[in-house]
Scaffold this motif. Structure first.
Motif, PDB file in Angstrom:
ATOM      1  N   LYS A   1       0.832  -1.095   0.207  1.00  0.00           N
ATOM      2  CA  LYS A   1      -0.101   0.201  -0.012  1.00  0.00           C
ATOM      3  C   LYS A   1       0.851   1.294   0.029  1.00  0.00           C
ATOM      4  O   LYS A   1       0.520   2.060  -0.601  1.00  0.00           O
ATOM      5  CB  LYS A   1      -0.783  -0.027   1.243  1.00  0.00           C
ATOM      6  CG  LYS A   1      -1.906   1.148   1.099  1.00  0.00           C
ATOM      7  CD  LYS A   1      -3.212   0.939   1.892  1.00  0.00           C
ATOM      8  CE  LYS A   1      -4.048   2.023   1.621  1.00  0.00           C
ATOM      9  NZ  LYS A   1      -5.532   1.671   2.748  1.00  0.00           N
TER      10      LYS A   1
ATOM     11  N   THR B   1       2.069   1.318  -3.737  1.00  0.00           N
ATOM     12  CA  THR B   1       0.961   1.520  -4.988  1.00  0.00           C
ATOM     13  C   THR B   1      -0.033   2.156  -4.568  1.00  0.00           C
ATOM     14  O   THR B   1      -0.869   2.798  -5.577  1.00  0.00           O
ATOM     15  CB  THR B   1       0.579  -0.012  -5.222  1.00  0.00           C
ATOM     16  OG1 THR B   1       0.024  -0.565  -4.208  1.00  0.00           O
ATOM     17  CG2 THR B   1       1.817  -0.820  -5.509  1.00  0.00           C
TER      18      THR B   1
ATOM     19  N   GLU C   1      -2.493   1.120  -3.042  1.00  0.00           N
ATOM     20  CA  GLU C   1      -3.693   0.397  -2.824  1.00  0.00           C
ATOM     21  C   GLU C   1      -3.515  -1.152  -2.212  1.00  0.00           C
ATOM     22  O   GLU C   1      -2.356  -1.355  -1.924  1.00  0.00           O
ATOM     23  CB  GLU C   1      -4.174  -0.120  -4.515  1.00  0.00           C
ATOM     24  CG  GLU C   1      -4.481   1.111  -5.150  1.00  0.00           C
ATOM     25  CD  GLU C   1      -4.922   0.771  -6.603  1.00  0.00           C
ATOM     26  OE1 GLU C   1      -5.903   1.083  -7.211  1.00  0.00           O
ATOM     27  OE2 GLU C   1      -3.831   0.055  -7.230  1.00  0.00           O
ATOM     28  N   THR C   2      -4.550  -1.729  -1.833  1.00  0.00           N
ATOM     29  CA  THR C   2      -4.224  -2.942  -1.250  1.00  0.00           C
ATOM     30  C   THR C   2      -3.975  -4.127  -2.537  1.00  0.00           C
ATOM     31  O   THR C   2      -4.412  -3.710  -3.760  1.00  0.00           O
ATOM     32  CB  THR C   2      -5.567  -3.478  -0.481  1.00  0.00           C
ATOM     33  OG1 THR C   2      -6.744  -3.711  -1.406  1.00  0.00           O
ATOM     34  CG2 THR C   2      -5.994  -2.525   0.677  1.00  0.00           C
TER      35      THR C   2
ATOM     36  N   ALA D   1      -7.311  -4.882  -4.340  1.00  0.00           N
ATOM     37  CA  ALA D   1      -7.837  -3.573  -5.123  1.00  0.00           C
ATOM     38  C   ALA D   1      -6.945  -3.624  -6.264  1.00  0.00           C
ATOM     39  O   ALA D   1      -7.799  -3.189  -7.252  1.00  0.00           O
ATOM     40  CB  ALA D   1      -7.896  -2.419  -4.218  1.00  0.00           C
ATOM     41  N   TYR D   2      -5.832  -3.864  -6.104  1.00  0.00           N
ATOM     42  CA  TYR D   2      -4.808  -3.776  -7.372  1.00  0.00           C
ATOM     43  C   TYR D   2      -5.141  -4.602  -8.604  1.00  0.00           C
ATOM     44  O   TYR D   2      -5.342  -4.284  -9.501  1.00  0.00           O
ATOM     45  CB  TYR D   2      -3.405  -3.810  -7.126  1.00  0.00           C
ATOM     46  CG  TYR D   2      -2.379  -3.668  -8.071  1.00  0.00           C
ATOM     47  CD1 TYR D   2      -1.783  -2.324  -8.544  1.00  0.00           C
ATOM     48  CD2 TYR D   2      -2.056  -4.744  -8.732  1.00  0.00           C
ATOM     49  CE1 TYR D   2      -0.909  -2.297  -9.595  1.00  0.00           C
ATOM     50  CE2 TYR D   2      -1.029  -4.733  -9.779  1.00  0.00           C
ATOM     51  CZ  TYR D   2      -0.644  -3.329 -10.385  1.00  0.00           C
ATOM     52  OH  TYR D   2       0.258  -3.352 -11.353  1.00  0.00           O
TER      53      TYR D   2
ATOM     54  N   LYS E   1      -8.668  -3.861 -10.239  1.00  0.00           N
ATOM     55  CA  LYS E   1      -8.311  -2.787 -10.954  1.00  0.00           C
ATOM     56  C   LYS E   1      -7.563  -3.084 -12.243  1.00  0.00           C
ATOM     57  O   LYS E   1      -8.046  -2.733 -13.436  1.00  0.00           O
ATOM     58  CB  LYS E   1      -7.860  -1.462 -10.530  1.00  0.00           C
ATOM     59  CG  LYS E   1      -7.566  -0.181 -11.349  1.00  0.00           C
ATOM     60  CD  LYS E   1      -7.189   1.022 -10.690  1.00  0.00           C
ATOM     61  CE  LYS E   1      -5.534   0.925 -10.560  1.00  0.00           C
ATOM     62  NZ  LYS E   1      -4.851   2.030 -10.112  1.00  0.00           N
TER      63      LYS E   1
END
Length: 287
Positions: A266, A269, A271-272, A275-276, A279
């Motif tokens: 996190k 990036t 993000e978790t 989530a990455y 996406k």
């Protein structure tokens, strides 16, 4: 500045020891100059560069390259900047061809005389250059029997020592660059394992301090910072290209603790991992 002002003896050589001030203007000359910082601190304005100088620094200024030394303070009595200068022109280079046998060193001098190379800067780590400069100054100031031969010999040693140190510096940089590429390759190959600085010391033969400097110089990161970014980069690739669980991906890139992996991911990036992955797959299916 013209040779006629300084090189009016039969040797075509001038050696002096001076305290720099703010009187001499930024200038160029039609002779080669070897300048050694003997005492104090200051600045060397040379070409378009301004270089902080301290004792032990030697500069070789080719013909036509403008420069000037400045002390660190206008109070030159309390804060002097003492420089040894050794000046000579093409006539002395021709004389030195009888002493210097290596063609590449003679060519090096000719390139300096013809303004074909940039200025040179080396550091006198073992005081040998200073010893030569002092001998040159003494022999030039108080000539004795055989002074011409002695001065030619000393100038040849100065040229050779500087050239050798310059070549060694380039050789070391090339060697270190090649060796560092091997370190980077080693890390990539072992990214899933626990990699410690001691492992890099073992495979490279360098000290921890040397390796640390090389990481900052070549990557702009510390060893641990570079390793963390490499592991997260690898985890991003796996999140996009595989169906592996996040816990397995963390293990494959060298993390044994999930909290550490999530925190590093996190941080880098934003993000978790899940989530990455979501996406990146959405972007892929939308193409």
């Amino acid at each position: 500045m013209k040779s006629e002002y300084f090189l009016h003896n039969h040797l075509q050589l001038f050696v002096n020891r001076c305290s720099e001030d703010f009187v001499l203007p930024f200038h160029a000359h039609d002779f080669i100059e070897y300048s050694y910082v003997a005492e104090g601190k200051g600045f060397h304005h040379i070409g378009e560069d301004v270089i902080p100088v301290t004792k032990g620094m030697l500069f070789v200024i080719p013909v036509g390259v403008p420069h000037v030394f400045r002390p660190v303070s206008t109070n030159v009595t309390e804060h002097p900047l003492i420089i040894y200068n050794c000046l000579f022109n093409a006539e002395l280079i021709h004389t030195l061809t009888a002493i210097i046998q290596e063609k590449e060193i003679i060519q090096h001098l000719m390139d300096l005389e013809q303004n074909q190379v940039p200025y040179i800067s080396v550091v006198d780590h073992n005081d040998r250059i200073e010893e030569l400069m002092v001998k040159l100054y003494r022999e030039s100031s108080v000539p004795g029997i055989g002074s011409s031969t002695m001065l030619y010999t000393l100038v040849s040693q100065l040229v050779l020592m500087t050239y050798r140190q310059l070549y060694q510096k380039e050789h070391d940089e090339e060697h270190h660059s090649t060796g560092f590429d091997y370190i980077l390759h080693y890390i990539k190959e072992h990214v899933s394992n626990r990699i410690r600085m001691s492992d890099l010391v073992r495979v490279s033969g360098w000290s921890e301090k040397q390796i640390g400097r090389m990481f900052l110089r070549h990557t702009g990161q510390t060893f641990s910072g570079h390793l963390q970014h490499l592991r997260i980069q690898k985890s991003c690739e796996l999140l996009k290209s595989s169906q592996h669980k996040v816990s397995l991906i963390a293990e494959l890139v060298g993390y044994r603790d999930m909290d550490s992996f999530y925190a590093a991911f996190k941080k880098i990036t934003g993000e978790t991992p899940l989530a990455y992955r979501k996406k990146s797959r959405a972007q892929h299916s939308g193409q």
